[in-house]
Design a protein around this motif. Structure first.
Motif, mmCIF file in Angstrom:
data_model
loop_
_atom_site.group_PDB
_atom_site.id
_atom_site.type_symbol
_atom_site.label_atom_id
_atom_site.label_comp_id
_atom_site.label_asym_id
_atom_site.label_seq_id
_atom_site.Cartn_x
_atom_site.Cartn_y
_atom_site.Cartn_z
ATOM 1 N N VAL A 298 40.845 25.521 -31.493
ATOM 2 C CA VAL A 298 40.089 24.286 -31.713
ATOM 3 C C VAL A 298 41.034 23.097 -31.532
ATOM 4 N N TYR A 299 40.629 22.181 -30.680
ATOM 5 C CA TYR A 299 41.394 20.961 -30.449
ATOM 6 C C TYR A 299 40.970 19.906 -31.465
ATOM 7 N N TYR A 300 41.935 19.187 -32.034
ATOM 8 C CA TYR A 300 41.610 18.022 -32.851
ATOM 9 C C TYR A 300 42.782 17.042 -32.792
ATOM 10 N N ALA A 301 42.473 15.758 -32.774
ATOM 11 C CA ALA A 301 43.516 14.735 -32.686
ATOM 12 C C ALA A 301 43.011 13.428 -33.298
ATOM 13 N N LYS A 302 43.855 12.825 -34.094
ATOM 14 C CA LYS A 302 43.513 11.558 -34.733
ATOM 15 C C LYS A 302 43.504 10.441 -33.695
ATOM 16 N N VAL A 303 42.498 9.575 -33.771
ATOM 17 C CA VAL A 303 42.397 8.388 -32.913
ATOM 18 C C VAL A 303 42.477 7.177 -33.839
#
Length: 197
Positions: free
Chosen positions: A145-150
């Protein structure tokens, strides 16, 4: 004549035996992506919104639908959770054999208390799961699962880009399906009923 009768009997026996098992087509009748035998998405160790440690084994005997998101998500997450609530309605009495899990990818803001308010608001049977930054990274890696803070205007107003989809496990805890975001609740319920049959 005897030879013809023997051939007919043999053909009848083959037909009867073929009818004893589930038709092969049932394995291909899923409306969502069949990922049976996937080499990842096998396990997790997180904490639920009541403070209890949880692993996939805790839900053995039920179908498990696992979605990654966060409580301050503006669209995908609340939409998915609302759709999962509709799936439970579509399932009728069989919904008791289904467990929906919401795994946060925002451990910085999604506290136990916040998950305890947010997740059951869609359906009292739904469970929110969280971990610290390391546990979240570990489960995301296991499930690819990809996740990244913006970054937002303030330190607390950020958003999180993340994979939008739901993993489905059978009653033995084996990965079976991947449901893409936006799938109709009736199609998801159709597949869950197949897995329960």
């Amino acid at each position: 004549m005897k030879k013809i009768l023997m051939l007919l009997l043999a053909a009848t026996l083959v037909a009867v035996l073929a009818g004893c098992g589930k038709p092969a087509a049932a394995k291909l009748a899923f409306k969502n992506t069949d990922v049976t035998g996937l080499g990842y998405a096998r396990q997790f160790a997180l904490t639920d919104h009541t403070g209890q440690p949880r692993t996939l084994a805790d839900y053995k005997g039920k179908l498990v639908l696992m979605f990654f998101g966060y409580t301050q998500c503006p669209d995908v997450c609340p939409t998915t959770m609302a759709e999962m609530a509709q799936v439970m309605q579509e399932m009728g009495p069989q919904a008791q054999q289904v467990q929906v899990l919401f795994v946060t990818v925002d451990p910085e803001r999604d506290t136990q208390a916040l998950l305890a308010q947010y997740v059951p608001a869609f359906d009292q049977r739904f469970v929110g799961l969280y971990g610290d930054a390391a546990a979240t990274a570990k489960v995301a890696k296991e499930f690819k699962v990809y996740y990244a803070k913006v970054e937002g205007e303030t330190d607390r107003s950020y958003t999180v880009d993340h994979t939008a989809g739901t993993y489905v496990f059978d009653r033995e805890g084996k990965i079976r399906l991947f449901v893409r975001h936006g799938e109709k609740p009736a199609a998801i319920a159709h597949d869950l009923k197949l897995l329960l049959s």
